[in-house]
Design an enzyme around this catalytic site. Structure first.
Site, PDB file in Angstrom:
ATOM      1  N   PRO A  72       0.834  -1.209   0.000  1.00 43.31           N
ATOM      2  CA  PRO A  72       0.000   0.000   0.000  1.00 43.31           C
ATOM      3  C   PRO A  72       0.866   1.255   0.000  1.00 43.31           C
ATOM      4  CG  PRO A  72      -0.895  -1.602   1.516  1.00 43.31           C
ATOM      5  CD  PRO A  72       0.415  -2.167   1.031  1.00 43.31           C
ATOM      6  N   CYS A  73       0.489   2.210  -0.805  1.00 42.98           N
ATOM      7  CA  CYS A  73       1.396   3.321  -1.095  1.00 42.98           C
ATOM      8  C   CYS A  73       1.133   4.572  -0.282  1.00 42.98           C
ATOM      9  CB  CYS A  73       1.316   3.653  -2.579  1.00 42.98           C
ATOM     10  SG  CYS A  73      -0.341   4.134  -3.131  1.00 42.98           S
ATOM     11  N   GLN A  74       0.138   4.565   0.612  1.00 46.74           N
ATOM     12  CA  GLN A  74      -0.202   5.809   1.304  1.00 46.74           C
ATOM     13  C   GLN A  74       0.995   6.399   2.048  1.00 46.74           C
ATOM     14  OE1 GLN A  74      -1.932   2.991   1.431  1.00 46.74           O
ATOM     15  NE2 GLN A  74      -4.131   3.349   1.537  1.00 46.74           N
ATOM     16  N   PHE A  76       3.980   6.504   1.226  1.00 50.75           N
ATOM     17  CA  PHE A  76       4.956   7.142   0.350  1.00 50.75           C
ATOM     18  C   PHE A  76       4.321   8.168  -0.569  1.00 50.75           C
ATOM     19  CE2 PHE A  76       6.421   2.614   0.770  1.00 50.75           C
ATOM     20  CZ  PHE A  76       7.281   2.874   1.828  1.00 50.75           C
ATOM     21  N   SER A  77       3.022   8.369  -0.420  1.00 52.35           N
ATOM     22  CA  SER A  77       2.306   9.241  -1.357  1.00 52.35           C
ATOM     23  C   SER A  77       2.731  10.690  -1.198  1.00 52.35           C
ATOM     24  CB  SER A  77       0.794   9.129  -1.139  1.00 52.35           C
ATOM     25  OG  SER A  77       0.109  10.062  -1.915  1.00 52.35           O
TER      26      SER A  77
END
Length: 365
Positions: A72-74, A76-77
């Protein structure tokens, strides 16, 4: 000979659909979101489990030639605070431990571009630590920021892809097939070319409708593999949303909204600028901007239909993500539905990468 794939952080299966289309055999998948798992089962297969990847026994994951997926990229967003020490940020290391255990011939890791600048509490760049960890367990890496629009997806969606190949062989990313101008390559696929054959929106979430006309573009032909359109229901809009939508022109944003609008956020944006895609309306002759998990709102991205005074539908978001029209979303909530669509890797992009990776893996089998 079948090339077996294990899929991690699978979501609704955008990556998996692309790899399946390229001839890979997905044998096992995992995600911790029940809505995503139910959607995956409805479209791809029952080989997915719903579980916490941190709690499963790695020994129960079957051996595979290839591992795919991106945590899940949150964390690093670019839109977030990039707290890489939180639980989601730690999932990248779990990914590496699974690669170390399974020892696939290759892996494909996908994430947001914010990963390139994310740092841990010591100020170390996460991407450098990741690369070192992959190299330490025997993989040669190739990293690139790819734009989905460069491969025929009607969406400007940039993502970091890391491909690791066991041993000394080095993967080469496929060359772009499309560009902005159409000079030398095909021209980017526009939202109009992607969506114009769809029917008028319907008012029943579970309803379906006949196509408006015969497909006119190659992209429309590629997407159409069913008789009727589903997931094409009217998005809900508040009175404020309707007021905003009525005033924004194609390619425009919050600057088109009259200054008497009852929104302090819009007035602040008009004074200070920034976030240029906020309250944006799509341009018919260009690809969309990134389809995010809040495409049902006008204030988070460019989500206003290029011609009609409304937000885009789930089906239109799926089309812009390059999901075929047979794809259905199974969710207990509207936002759960949008999460599945907005978090997905475009299947067309995944297929292009998979076909290229196949050349390297077949040499090793």
């Amino acid at each position: 000979m079948a090339i077996d794939v294990v899929s991690l952080f699978s979501g609704g299966g955008g990556l998996d659909l692309g790899f399946k289309s390229a001839g890979f055999n997905i044998i096992w998948a995992i995600d911790n979101n029940q809505n995503a798992v139910n959607t995956y089962k409805a479209n791809i297969g029952d080989h997915i489990i719903c579980d916490d990847i941190n709690k499963i026994d790695v020994n129960n994951i079957p051996h595979a030639d290839v591992v795919i997926g991106g945590p899940p990229c949150q964390s690093f967003s670019l839109a977030g605070n990039r707290h890489v020490e939180d639980d989601r940020g730690q999932l990248v290391w779990r990914y590496i431990s699974i690669i170390k255990e399974i020892k696939p011939k290759a892996f494909l890791f996908e994430n947001v571009t914010g990963l390139l600048s994310a740092k841990n509490g010591k100020g170390e760049k996460i991407i450098d630590l990741l690369k070192n960890a992959f190299r330490d367990i025997g993989y040669t890496l190739t990293t690139q920021v790819v734009n989905a629009a460069d491969y025929g997806v009607p969406q400007r969606r940039k993502r970091v892809i890391i491909v690791g190949v066991k041993g000394e062989s080095r993967f080469s990313f496929p060359k772009a097939t499309h560009n902005e101008s159409g000079v030398g390559l095909k021209k980017y696929v526009s939202v109009e070319e992607a969506l114009d054959d769809l029917p008028k929106v319907i008012y029943d979430e579970n309803g379906s409708a006949d196509y408006l006309e015969m497909p006119k573009t190659e992209y429309q032909k590629r997407m159409r593999n069913v008789e009727k359109v589903t997931e094409h229901f009217m998005p809900q809009m508040s009175e404020l949303d309707k007021y905003i939508v009525e005033h924004v022109k194609p390619g425009g944003n919050y600057m088109d909204i009259p200054p008497d609008v009852k929104s302090s956020r819009i007035r602040r944006l008009q004074r200070e600028g920034g976030h240029t895609t906020c309250y944006g309306r799509m341009k018919p002759d260009e690809p969309s901007y990134t389809i995010n998990t809040y495409f049902n709102r006008p204030n988070v991205g460019c989500n206003i239909h290029y011609r009609e005074d409304r937000l885009i539908t789930v089906r239109e978001a799926l089309r812009l993500q390059s999901f075929p029209d047979s794809y259905v979303v199974v969710s207990s909530s509207k936002q759960g539905r949008n999460l599945i669509v907005g978090n997905a890797v475009p299947p067309m992009l995944a297929e292009v990468m998979a076909k290229e990776l196949k050349k390297y893996v077949e040499e090793e089998i």
